[in-house]
Write a protein that holds these residues in place. Structure first.
Motif, PDB file in Angstrom:
ATOM      1  N   SER A 142       0.849  -1.187   0.000  1.00 27.07           N
ATOM      2  CA  SER A 142       0.000   0.000   0.000  1.00 27.07           C
ATOM      3  C   SER A 142       0.885   1.236   0.000  1.00 27.07           C
ATOM      4  O   SER A 142       1.734   1.403   0.871  1.00 27.07           O
ATOM      5  CB  SER A 142      -0.907   0.012   1.237  1.00 27.07           C
ATOM      6  N   ILE A 143       0.690   2.070  -1.011  1.00 28.23           N
ATOM      7  CA  ILE A 143       1.439   3.332  -1.112  1.00 28.23           C
ATOM      8  C   ILE A 143       0.423   4.469  -1.042  1.00 28.23           C
ATOM      9  O   ILE A 143      -0.499   4.542  -1.853  1.00 28.23           O
ATOM     10  CB  ILE A 143       2.234   3.414  -2.423  1.00 28.23           C
ATOM     11  N   ARG A 144       0.571   5.335  -0.070  1.00 30.20           N
ATOM     12  CA  ARG A 144      -0.367   6.445   0.097  1.00 30.20           C
ATOM     13  C   ARG A 144       0.267   7.756  -0.358  1.00 30.20           C
ATOM     14  O   ARG A 144       1.420   8.037  -0.052  1.00 30.20           O
ATOM     15  CB  ARG A 144      -0.813   6.582   1.553  1.00 30.20           C
ATOM     16  N   ILE A 145      -0.530   8.544  -1.063  1.00 27.79           N
ATOM     17  CA  ILE A 145      -0.087   9.858  -1.523  1.00 27.79           C
ATOM     18  C   ILE A 145      -1.157  10.871  -1.112  1.00 27.79           C
ATOM     19  O   ILE A 145      -2.348  10.654  -1.359  1.00 27.79           O
ATOM     20  CB  ILE A 145       0.087   9.894  -3.049  1.00 27.79           C
ATOM     21  N   LEU A 146      -0.747  11.942  -0.478  1.00 26.06           N
ATOM     22  CA  LEU A 146      -1.693  12.984  -0.079  1.00 26.06           C
ATOM     23  C   LEU A 146      -1.581  14.160  -1.026  1.00 26.06           C
ATOM     24  O   LEU A 146      -0.488  14.705  -1.225  1.00 26.06           O
ATOM     25  CB  LEU A 146      -1.419  13.426   1.360  1.00 26.06           C
ATOM     26  N   LEU A 147      -2.712  14.530  -1.625  1.00 28.48           N
ATOM     27  CA  LEU A 147      -2.758  15.671  -2.540  1.00 28.48           C
ATOM     28  C   LEU A 147      -3.529  16.809  -1.887  1.00 28.48           C
ATOM     29  O   LEU A 147      -4.655  16.624  -1.417  1.00 28.48           O
ATOM     30  CB  LEU A 147      -3.456  15.285  -3.852  1.00 28.48           C
ATOM     31  N   THR A 148      -2.945  17.988  -1.866  1.00 33.33           N
ATOM     32  CA  THR A 148      -3.612  19.164  -1.332  1.00 33.33           C
ATOM     33  C   THR A 148      -4.169  20.001  -2.485  1.00 33.33           C
ATOM     34  O   THR A 148      -3.984  19.669  -3.663  1.00 33.33           O
ATOM     35  CB  THR A 148      -2.645  20.009  -0.494  1.00 33.33           C
ATOM     36  N   GLN A 149      -4.859  21.075  -2.140  1.00 30.90           N
ATOM     37  CA  GLN A 149      -5.452  21.937  -3.150  1.00 30.90           C
ATOM     38  C   GLN A 149      -4.388  22.472  -4.108  1.00 30.90           C
ATOM     39  O   GLN A 149      -3.313  22.914  -3.704  1.00 30.90           O
ATOM     40  CB  GLN A 149      -6.157  23.114  -2.478  1.00 30.90           C
ATOM     41  N   ASN A 150      -4.714  22.443  -5.389  1.00 27.56           N
ATOM     42  CA  ASN A 150      -3.873  23.024  -6.442  1.00 27.56           C
ATOM     43  C   ASN A 150      -2.504  22.363  -6.564  1.00 27.56           C
ATOM     44  O   ASN A 150      -1.593  22.923  -7.188  1.00 27.56           O
ATOM     45  CB  ASN A 150      -3.686  24.537  -6.225  1.00 27.56           C
ATOM     46  N   GLN A 151      -2.337  21.187  -5.979  1.00 27.66           N
ATOM     47  CA  GLN A 151      -1.062  20.480  -6.091  1.00 27.66           C
ATOM     48  C   GLN A 151      -0.995  19.746  -7.425  1.00 27.66           C
ATOM     49  O   GLN A 151      -1.986  19.209  -7.907  1.00 27.66           O
ATOM     50  CB  GLN A 151      -0.917  19.485  -4.940  1.00 27.66           C
ATOM     51  N   ALA A 152       0.175  19.742  -8.020  1.00 28.69           N
ATOM     52  CA  ALA A 152       0.360  19.053  -9.294  1.00 28.69           C
ATOM     53  C   ALA A 152       0.137  17.550  -9.118  1.00 28.69           C
ATOM     54  O   ALA A 152       0.456  16.978  -8.074  1.00 28.69           O
ATOM     55  CB  ALA A 152       1.765  19.313  -9.831  1.00 28.69           C
ATOM     56  N   ILE A 153      -0.429  16.927 -10.146  1.00 28.81           N
ATOM     57  CA  ILE A 153      -0.692  15.487 -10.092  1.00 28.81           C
ATOM     58  C   ILE A 153       0.631  14.733 -10.126  1.00 28.81           C
ATOM     59  O   ILE A 153       1.443  14.924 -11.037  1.00 28.81           O
ATOM     60  CB  ILE A 153      -1.579  15.046 -11.273  1.00 28.81           C
ATOM     61  N   PRO A 154       0.907  13.880  -9.159  1.00 26.55           N
ATOM     62  CA  PRO A 154       2.182  13.153  -9.129  1.00 26.55           C
ATOM     63  C   PRO A 154       2.159  11.945 -10.057  1.00 26.55           C
ATOM     64  O   PRO A 154       1.099  11.521 -10.546  1.00 26.55           O
ATOM     65  CB  PRO A 154       2.274  12.710  -7.669  1.00 26.55           C
ATOM     66  N   GLU A 155       3.310  11.386 -10.285  1.00 25.42           N
ATOM     67  CA  GLU A 155       3.399  10.149 -11.064  1.00 25.42           C
ATOM     68  C   GLU A 155       2.989   8.978 -10.181  1.00 25.42           C
ATOM     69  O   GLU A 155       3.452   8.843  -9.047  1.00 25.42           O
ATOM     70  CB  GLU A 155       4.831   9.935 -11.558  1.00 25.42           C
ATOM     71  N   VAL A 156       2.109   8.153 -10.716  1.00 29.08           N
ATOM     72  CA  VAL A 156       1.667   6.966  -9.993  1.00 29.08           C
ATOM     73  C   VAL A 156       1.915   5.767 -10.896  1.00 29.08           C
ATOM     74  O   VAL A 156       1.393   5.703 -12.012  1.00 29.08           O
ATOM     75  CB  VAL A 156       0.172   7.056  -9.621  1.00 29.08           C
ATOM     76  N   GLN A 157       2.706   4.852 -10.426  1.00 31.26           N
ATOM     77  CA  GLN A 157       3.107   3.694 -11.230  1.00 31.26           C
ATOM     78  C   GLN A 157       1.895   2.953 -11.782  1.00 31.26           C
ATOM     79  O   GLN A 157       0.985   2.557 -11.059  1.00 31.26           O
ATOM     80  CB  GLN A 157       3.951   2.748 -10.374  1.00 31.26           C
ATOM     81  N   GLY A 158       1.877   2.778 -13.117  1.00 30.79           N
ATOM     82  CA  GLY A 158       0.820   2.027 -13.763  1.00 30.79           C
ATOM     83  C   GLY A 158      -0.386   2.846 -14.167  1.00 30.79           C
ATOM     84  O   GLY A 158      -1.302   2.334 -14.816  1.00 30.79           O
ATOM     85  N   PHE A 159      -0.422   4.138 -13.812  1.00 31.01           N
ATOM     86  CA  PHE A 159      -1.567   4.992 -14.123  1.00 31.01           C
ATOM     87  C   PHE A 159      -1.065   6.296 -14.748  1.00 31.01           C
ATOM     88  O   PHE A 159      -0.101   6.899 -14.259  1.00 31.01           O
ATOM     89  CB  PHE A 159      -2.382   5.303 -12.867  1.00 31.01           C
ATOM     90  N   SER A 160      -1.715   6.724 -15.817  1.00 32.99           N
ATOM     91  CA  SER A 160      -1.323   7.958 -16.491  1.00 32.99           C
ATOM     92  C   SER A 160      -1.730   9.166 -15.659  1.00 32.99           C
ATOM     93  O   SER A 160      -2.617   9.088 -14.805  1.00 32.99           O
ATOM     94  CB  SER A 160      -1.987   8.050 -17.871  1.00 32.99           C
ATOM     95  N   GLU A 161      -1.079  10.288 -15.923  1.00 33.98           N
ATOM     96  CA  GLU A 161      -1.416  11.529 -15.222  1.00 33.98           C
ATOM     97  C   GLU A 161      -2.878  11.898 -15.457  1.00 33.98           C
ATOM     98  O   GLU A 161      -3.582  12.361 -14.547  1.00 33.98           O
ATOM     99  CB  GLU A 161      -0.511  12.661 -15.702  1.00 33.98           C
ATOM    100  N   LYS A 162      -3.362  11.656 -16.678  1.00 37.19           N
ATOM    101  CA  LYS A 162      -4.752  11.970 -17.010  1.00 37.19           C
ATOM    102  C   LYS A 162      -5.716  11.121 -16.190  1.00 37.19           C
ATOM    103  O   LYS A 162      -6.712  11.633 -15.653  1.00 37.19           O
ATOM    104  CB  LYS A 162      -5.008  11.744 -18.500  1.00 37.19           C
ATOM    105  N   SER A 163      -5.437   9.824 -16.084  1.00 37.96           N
ATOM    106  CA  SER A 163      -6.344   8.944 -15.353  1.00 37.96           C
ATOM    107  C   SER A 163      -6.351   9.282 -13.863  1.00 37.96           C
ATOM    108  O   SER A 163      -7.405   9.230 -13.218  1.00 37.96           O
ATOM    109  CB  SER A 163      -5.959   7.483 -15.562  1.00 37.96           C
ATOM    110  N   VAL A 164      -5.198   9.655 -13.318  1.00 38.01           N
ATOM    111  CA  VAL A 164      -5.128  10.052 -11.906  1.00 38.01           C
ATOM    112  C   VAL A 164      -5.910  11.342 -11.687  1.00 38.01           C
ATOM    113  O   VAL A 164      -6.659  11.484 -10.716  1.00 38.01           O
ATOM    114  CB  VAL A 164      -3.667  10.218 -11.445  1.00 38.01           C
ATOM    115  N   SER A 165      -5.750  12.288 -12.619  1.00 37.85           N
ATOM    116  CA  SER A 165      -6.455  13.562 -12.521  1.00 37.85           C
ATOM    117  C   SER A 165      -7.968  13.353 -12.587  1.00 37.85           C
ATOM    118  O   SER A 165      -8.730  13.966 -11.823  1.00 37.85           O
ATOM    119  CB  SER A 165      -6.006  14.497 -13.641  1.00 37.85           C
ATOM    120  N   GLU A 166      -8.408  12.501 -13.494  1.00 40.68           N
ATOM    121  CA  GLU A 166      -9.841  12.219 -13.629  1.00 40.68           C
ATOM    122  C   GLU A 166     -10.382  11.507 -12.391  1.00 40.68           C
ATOM    123  O   GLU A 166     -11.511  11.763 -11.957  1.00 40.68           O
ATOM    124  CB  GLU A 166     -10.094  11.389 -14.879  1.00 40.68           C
TER     125      GLU A 166
END
Length: 348
Positions: A142-166
């Protein structure tokens, strides 16, 4: 949610592991809907709720087992309450729930995430938690990533930036976790919107019980006064923020007041009330309330009209503040004020 997150933080900082149980899917007449959460300690004590009764008892039992299985980070448990099990528990009708159970280890990485999570909610910031895991019923990673307001979408292994953003965007519109599978991986996004901000101007005898009660019914409380002897953590231990102002002339200079904000004016004098009210009526706050008698109210309103404030703006103010319940003591007045806030929040 804010209280639960804060308590999780305190437990992790104290070196105590937890099992965090979240309902990710529900159907039928289950007690709580998707998104409900409960933390279970090793001694079986719980914080938060996923509905009480049978569901909660089953989750507590499952959590006790997970503590001793070190190679499972996240486990999905399904509970069918639509059969004899529900009948034996005196449930009129049952349902089906899927619960995600996360083993929160009291390590630095997990603790730091919940410290930041807690701080963001106190500051009124939206937060998204991304959890990357194996696409299995029981995940060993389990890998946890915390995103705050207006933070750039990070790279997530196996998932595109677009799919993470959506995925993040979808979670911001929903009160429950959003799950996306990708071959042998699963990404879970869950967003948390802060409680509505309640700005209390004045830190006197009415403010203390009002702030304490408002916190219990899920308002984010901010105390503002120009007296440090009154506006302090000792008097307002439950407050999310306390700001000592140089004066009330620019009381809103450092505040982010939105259409979801509430403003209460309970300063120590008519002139201060008038000064704050003139500024409050320029904000988009959904609620502005001022304590005081009809005589005091009318004097302040007349003065504001002479200064060019429109009657339409003045009509936004609730004064005398609170529901008419015959309140006399500061505690009773606090009940009447918070009741009016709840009524406004409910759309009445």
């Amino acid at each position: 949610m804010k209280k639960l997150v804060h308590n999780i933080r305190l437990q992790l900082e104290s070196g105590n592991d937890l099992i965090l149980a979240s309902i990710v899917e529900s159907s039928g007449s289950t007690p709580r809907s998707s998104g409900s959460k409960m933390a279970v300690r090793r001694d079986g004590k719980i914080d938060g709720t996923i509905g009480g009764g049978l569901v909660e008892a089953l989750v507590q039992r499952a959590a006790a087992k997970l503590f001793d299985i070190q190679n499972i980070a996240i486990s999905f448990k399904e509970f069918d309450l639509s059969n004899t099990l529900a009948a034996n528990a005196d449930m009129i009708c049952g349902g089906h729930v899927t619960v995600m159970m996360e083993h929160l280890h009291a390590d630095k990485e997990t603790t730091d995430i919940y410290i930041k999570f807690d701080d963001c909610l106190k500051l009124g910031q939206k937060v998204t938690i991304l959890s990357l895991m194996d696409n299995e019923e029981n995940s060993t990673t389990s890998i946890r990533i915390l995103l705050t307001q207006n933070q750039a979408i990070p790279e997530v292994q196996g998932f595109s930036e677009k799919s993470v953003s959506e995925l993040q965007a979808a979670s911001l519109k929903k009160d429950s976790p959003i799950i996306q599978d990708n071959h042998n991986q699963r990404l879970i996004a869950e967003s948390f919107t802060p409680q509505p901000s309640l700005f209390i101007f004045g830190a006197g005898h009415v403010s203390r019980p009002t702030a304490a009660l408002a916190t219990t019914v899920n308002f984010r409380t901010v105390i503002l006064d120009d007296r440090i002897d009154f506006a302090n953590i000792e008097r307002f231990p439950e407050a999310d923020e306390i700001e000592v102002l140089p004066d009330f002339n620019n009381a809103f200079a450092n505040l982010e007041v939105t259409e979801d904000s509430y403003i209460i004016i309970v300063t120590r004098g008519h002139l201060h009330d008038k000064t704050v009210l003139a500024q409050a009526l320029k904000t988009p706050a959904c609620y502005v309330g001022m304590i005081g008698s009809s005589k005091k109210r009318n004097a302040i309103y007349d003065a504001l009209l002479e200064e060019g404030v429109t009657q339409t703006s003045i009509d936004r103010c609730h004064c005398p503040i609170g529901l008419g319940i015959g309140a006399q003591t500061p505690e009773e007045i606090a009940v009447s004020i918070v009741a009016e806030l709840i009524k406004k929040r409910a759309g009445d």
